[in-house]
Write an enzyme that holds these catalytic residues in place. Structure first.
Site, PDB file in Angstrom:
ATOM      1  N   CYS A  93       0.855  -1.151  -0.058  1.00 34.39           N
ATOM      2  CA  CYS A  93      -0.058  -0.095   0.047  1.00 34.39           C
ATOM      3  C   CYS A  93       0.879   1.396   0.096  1.00 34.39           C
ATOM      4  O   CYS A  93       2.031   1.158  -0.500  1.00 34.39           O
ATOM      5  CB  CYS A  93      -0.872  -0.006   1.192  1.00 34.39           C
ATOM      6  SG  CYS A  93      -0.209   0.100   2.694  1.00 34.39           S
ATOM      7  N   ARG A  94       0.423   2.263   0.411  1.00 34.46           N
ATOM      8  CA  ARG A  94       1.218   3.372   0.590  1.00 34.46           C
ATOM      9  C   ARG A  94       2.501   3.641   1.439  1.00 34.46           C
ATOM     10  O   ARG A  94       3.628   3.644   1.103  1.00 34.46           O
ATOM     11  CB  ARG A  94       0.411   4.821   0.891  1.00 34.46           C
ATOM     12  CG  ARG A  94       1.230   6.197   0.708  1.00 34.46           C
ATOM     13  CD  ARG A  94       0.275   7.309   0.842  1.00 34.46           C
ATOM     14  NE  ARG A  94      -0.287   7.214   1.872  1.00 34.46           N
ATOM     15  CZ  ARG A  94      -0.275   7.837   3.193  1.00 34.46           C
ATOM     16  NH1 ARG A  94       0.643   8.719   3.444  1.00 34.46           N
ATOM     17  NH2 ARG A  94      -0.819   7.826   4.247  1.00 34.46           N
TER      18      ARG A  94
END
Length: 111
Positions: free
Chosen positions: A62-63
């Protein structure tokens, strides 16, 4: 961030041919993602489990590593033993100089 039951891998340890499962939202994916990654937003994972390989190592990203860690925890709790959380997420990926691309040819960035 996560306990010992959430397997993690660092960016330098991710093989070039690894199966990357990007669980970010559509706008984050559109802005920039790893080449060859597979997009499956986190909230869609329960309904789309059949799309996640069980026969090869899967690196979930994810980020920053929070959402992907939750997805790894969810999957390992359901029997997946081949999933790892990418430590630091796409932010670490980009900071390490790994490629980030966009499908529309514009300059990629990590949201």
């Amino acid at each position: 961030m996560f306990g010992p039951d959430v397997p993690t891998v660092t960016v330098p340890d991710v093989a070039d041919d690894a199966y990357l499962l990007d669980v970010r939202e559509d706008d984050e994916w559109t802005a920039g993602h790893a080449p060859g990654a597979h997009h499956l937003p986190m909230m869609e994972v329960p309904a789309r489990l059949a799309e996640i390989p069980t026969d090869t190592d899967v690196v979930v990203v994810c980020r920053s590593g929070g959402r992907s860690g939750n997805v790894v925890s969810y999957l390992t709790g359901r029997g997946w033993d081949n999933v790892r959380n990418l430590d630091g997420g796409m932010q670490s990926w980009a900071a390490a100089g790994r490629a980030v691309v966009r499908d529309d040819g514009q300059s990629p960035r990590v949201l």
